[in-house]
Design a protein around this motif. Structure first.
Motif, mmCIF file in Angstrom:
data_model
loop_
_atom_site.group_PDB
_atom_site.id
_atom_site.type_symbol
_atom_site.label_atom_id
_atom_site.label_comp_id
_atom_site.label_asym_id
_atom_site.label_seq_id
_atom_site.Cartn_x
_atom_site.Cartn_y
_atom_site.Cartn_z
ATOM 1 N N CYS A 40 0.839 -1.189 0.015
ATOM 2 C CA CYS A 40 0.034 -0.047 -0.051
ATOM 3 C C CYS A 40 0.758 1.262 0.090
ATOM 4 O O CYS A 40 0.353 2.300 -0.610
ATOM 5 N N ASP A 41 2.089 1.135 0.640
ATOM 6 C CA ASP A 41 2.787 2.412 0.693
ATOM 7 C C ASP A 41 2.343 3.465 1.567
ATOM 8 O O ASP A 41 2.699 4.564 1.683
ATOM 9 N N THR A 42 1.169 2.963 2.547
ATOM 10 C CA THR A 42 0.587 3.847 3.295
ATOM 11 C C THR A 42 0.492 3.430 4.602
ATOM 12 O O THR A 42 -0.285 3.834 5.519
ATOM 13 N N GLY A 46 1.150 -4.005 5.587
ATOM 14 C CA GLY A 46 2.291 -4.909 6.387
ATOM 15 C C GLY A 46 2.877 -5.837 5.329
ATOM 16 O O GLY A 46 3.575 -6.720 5.913
ATOM 17 N N ALA A 47 2.992 -5.392 4.055
ATOM 18 C CA ALA A 47 3.766 -6.336 3.134
ATOM 19 C C ALA A 47 5.038 -6.057 3.380
ATOM 20 O O ALA A 47 6.114 -6.955 3.074
ATOM 21 N N CYS A 48 5.800 -4.912 4.126
ATOM 22 C CA CYS A 48 6.841 -4.405 4.114
ATOM 23 C C CYS A 48 7.456 -4.710 5.541
ATOM 24 O O CYS A 48 8.860 -4.271 5.774
ATOM 25 N N VAL A 49 6.645 -5.536 6.517
ATOM 26 C CA VAL A 49 7.111 -5.790 7.650
ATOM 27 C C VAL A 49 8.609 -6.411 7.744
ATOM 28 O O VAL A 49 8.718 -7.409 7.075
ATOM 29 N N VAL A 50 9.593 -5.700 8.607
ATOM 30 C CA VAL A 50 10.788 -6.470 8.766
ATOM 31 C C VAL A 50 10.940 -6.478 10.288
ATOM 32 O O VAL A 50 10.169 -5.865 11.040
ATOM 33 N N HIS A 51 11.991 -7.008 10.893
ATOM 34 C CA HIS A 51 12.226 -6.843 12.140
ATOM 35 C C HIS A 51 13.500 -5.761 12.288
ATOM 36 O O HIS A 51 14.535 -6.029 11.813
ATOM 37 N N MET A 52 13.289 -4.944 13.212
ATOM 38 C CA MET A 52 14.441 -3.854 13.606
ATOM 39 C C MET A 52 14.669 -4.274 15.180
ATOM 40 O O MET A 52 13.811 -4.227 15.901
ATOM 41 N N HIS A 95 -0.689 -24.153 3.403
ATOM 42 C CA HIS A 95 -1.163 -23.453 2.188
ATOM 43 C C HIS A 95 -1.717 -22.046 2.672
ATOM 44 O O HIS A 95 -2.568 -21.582 2.354
ATOM 45 N N GLY A 96 -1.042 -21.449 3.440
ATOM 46 C CA GLY A 96 -1.027 -20.032 4.060
ATOM 47 C C GLY A 96 -0.948 -19.045 3.073
ATOM 48 O O GLY A 96 -0.838 -17.692 3.551
ATOM 49 N N LEU A 97 -0.986 -19.301 1.848
ATOM 50 C CA LEU A 97 -0.716 -18.292 0.958
ATOM 51 C C LEU A 97 -1.536 -18.508 -0.459
ATOM 52 O O LEU A 97 -1.521 -19.758 -0.705
ATOM 53 N N GLN A 98 -1.871 -17.570 -1.376
ATOM 54 C CA GLN A 98 -2.290 -17.845 -2.551
ATOM 55 C C GLN A 98 -1.270 -17.216 -3.505
ATOM 56 O O GLN A 98 -0.487 -17.751 -3.921
ATOM 57 N N CYS A 99 -1.720 -15.684 -3.688
ATOM 58 C CA CYS A 99 -0.692 -15.136 -4.782
ATOM 59 C C CYS A 99 0.676 -14.781 -4.119
ATOM 60 O O CYS A 99 1.856 -14.907 -4.626
ATOM 61 N N GLY A 100 0.888 -15.070 -2.665
ATOM 62 C CA GLY A 100 2.040 -14.719 -2.081
ATOM 63 C C GLY A 100 2.745 -13.441 -1.635
ATOM 64 O O GLY A 100 3.776 -13.133 -1.267
ATOM 65 N N PHE A 101 1.799 -12.253 -2.534
ATOM 66 C CA PHE A 101 2.486 -10.980 -2.252
ATOM 67 C C PHE A 101 2.629 -10.359 -0.716
ATOM 68 O O PHE A 101 3.497 -9.755 -0.295
ATOM 69 N N CYS A 102 1.589 -10.780 0.069
ATOM 70 C CA CYS A 102 1.617 -10.474 1.160
ATOM 71 C C CYS A 102 2.571 -11.471 2.402
ATOM 72 O O CYS A 102 2.648 -10.904 3.550
#
Lengths: 158, 266
Positions: A40-42, A46-52, A95-102
């Motif tokens: 979303c970039d907003t 949460g597709a961008c979640v990393v650990h800091m 099978h916790g994904l379909q397209c896999g983007f998230c």
């Protein structure tokens, strides 16, 4: 411009970035770690979640310079060689994904969630998992198998 | 995002000095509002002074019912503090429902109240708990601190250091989150002091931001029960009105949330 030095997936890295560069841009474009996604970039998906420093954060809502000196873990840093992390293995098994983007963000959030609940001794039941996925959006699965995968991984990591 | 110059401070004094030297600077704590706002070009500071590495702004102390929370304490730290939970569980629960887990790892109490979003949760708690907001220049009562939508009494170069309050005998927070954004459409924090006095802070609903509701406070001071609120009226003319809910709807929501909060406080 600034030189940022930080530890990414256990390796010390440096890069020249503009101060306005987002952490996710630095990871993807300077380090070619493209497993961390921009959805979303907003700050919502949460597709961008990393650990800091061991805590889940949104790398699209953090500047690379803010992360200087920290230890970052991305989806690429979870597996031990060819041995998948238990959460990755559970997402495949259930099978916790379909397209896999998230999925990278889902998995990084799930690892943080499981670790946090283990550390403070609180129970990670289905209701809690769903509440904790507040900041991760999936448009394919309806979350059912994601929740099952996290439950299974939580049991496997006990 | 427009270009910006980043500076990292390790003390409040250094942050103030960096701010004074910069042009059109802003302080950034967790950045969970400011960074998205800058990405949308709704804010374009020339410089950012990062407060996140100032140890003196972090931490929670509870002593004899007196609670102090450092401005740089994250929502996750407030939500997870056992000693704070034993003194004032409502503020832990409030913090644990802000945003999502990743946002709570970065967002701070000081950042939230400095921004004073009319739908933010903390302002209702600060007003209801009669918190003292300490900055690097002075100490302000919460009611004097919040001055309007996204407006506070803070000067541009003023840094919030901590907030303090006396743990009440009973308190609770109830909010009705917008189903999409999860921001409060109405959030009510009720607190009953050890002397029996009652304060009610309302967020999300007021057209001038957070406010106290004196009618509810009087009714609850006389009779601490949900029923005491039945005959209290909430003025529609004070309410926000938008596509998510008109003024009459929000006025009703304030009353419903107040009742839920009183019931939760017990």
């Amino acid at each position: 411009m600034a030189t940022v030095t930080l530890t990414v997936n256990g390796k010390k890295v440096s890069g020249e970035v503009e101060d306005r560069t987002l952490l996710v841009q630095f990871l993807r474009e300077n380090l070619n770690l493209t497993g961390t996604h921009v959805g979303c970039d907003t700050s919502q998906c949460g597709a961008c979640v990393v650990h800091m420093d061991g805590k889940a954060i949104k790398s699209c809502t953090t500047l690379a310079v803010q992360a200087a000196g920290s230890a970052i873990t991305t989806i690429e840093g979870l597996a031990d060689g060819t041995q998948l992390h238990p959460v990755q293995a559970a997402f495949r098994e259930h099978h916790g994904l379909q397209c896999g983007f998230c999925t990278p963000g889902m998995i990084m959030t799930a690892v943080d969630m499981i670790n946090r609940h283990k550390a403070n001794g609180s129970k990670l039941d289905e209701k809690t998992i769903r509440a904790e996925l507040e900041g991760n959006i999936c448009r394919c699965t309806g979350y059912h198998n994601i929740v099952r995968a996290i439950e299974a991984a939580n049991a496997a990591m006990a | 995002m427009y270009e910006v110059n980043y500076h990292r401070a390790t003390s409040v004094e250094e942050a103030a000095a960096l701010f004074a030297k910069a042009g059109d600077a802003k302080f950034v704590a967790g950045g969970q509002t400011l960074i998205p706002t800058m990405k949308q070009h709704l804010a374009a500071p020339s410089d950012l002074v990062d407060l996140r590495h100032i140890t003196a702004l972090k931490g929670i102390t509870v002593s004899g019912g007196q609670v102090t929370i450092g401005a740089g304490t994250t929502h996750a730290e407030v939500a997870g503090s056992a000693q704070l939970r034993s003194a004032c569980a409502a503020i832990c629960d409030l913090a644990g429902h802000i945003g999502d887990p990743a946002v709570r790892h970065m967002g701070t109490l000081g950042g939230s109240i400095a921004n004073n979003d009319p739908a933010a949760d903390y302002p209702a708690a600060m007003v209801a708990l009669n918190a003292a907001i300490r900055t690097n220049k002075r100490t302000l009562a919460a009611e004097d601190f919040f001055t309007g939508l996204f407006e506070t009494a803070l000067e541009a170069d003023e840094i919030i250091v901590s907030v303090s309050f006396q743990a009440p005998a009973k308190c609770a927070y109830a909010k009705f989150p917008n189903p999409a954004s999860r921001y409060a459409m109405a959030g009510v924090f009720v607190a009953r002091g050890t002397d029996g006095s009652v304060r009610v802070g309302v967020t999300g609903a007021g057209s001038s931001g957070v406010f106290r509701h004196s009618g509810m406070e009087r009714a609850l001071a006389a009779n601490w029960s949900t029923g005491a609120l039945d005959n209290v009226s909430v003025d529609e003319n004070m309410m926000l009105s938008d596509i998510h809910g008109d003024a009459a709807y929000r006025a009703n929501l304030v009353k419903v949330m107040a009742k839920r909060a009183v019931a939760a406080a017990g």
